[in-house]
Design a protein around this motif. Structure first.
Motif: not given
Length: 91
Positions: A62-68
């Motif tokens: 969740e913290a890394f962008p676009f990995s949701d």
């Protein structure tokens, strides 16, 4: 908790993680709040070492962008109730 109720809850929690895609820019800011919360919820849903590891993975994902797009909660449910239980039956 019933395993199918937990599956429904996991699907809903993964959907919350997808909400950051609804509002571009602002949505990614929401991950600052959701990332630690999702890690905490994961450790409460799944006890023991597996729950702690999954909590860290949920936080990082969740913290890394676009990995949701990764359905972390649902994957953990599959691991717990389908993969692990199948392994236990074989032993």
């Amino acid at each position: 908790m019933n395993k199918f109720l937990k599956l429904f809850l996991c699907l809903m929690l993964d959907a919350v993680g997808y909400l950051s895609f609804v509002i571009p820019g602002i949505g990614e800011f929401s991950d600052v709040i959701w990332a630690p919360l999702s890690g905490y919820i994961m450790t409460k849903l799944y006890k023991g070492k597996a729950g702690r590891i999954a909590g860290v993975i949920a936080f990082v994902e969740e913290a890394f962008p676009f990995s949701d797009v990764v359905p972390t909660f649902t994957i953990m449910w599959i691991y717990t109730y389908l993969i692990t239980s199948k392994t236990k039956k074989q032993l």
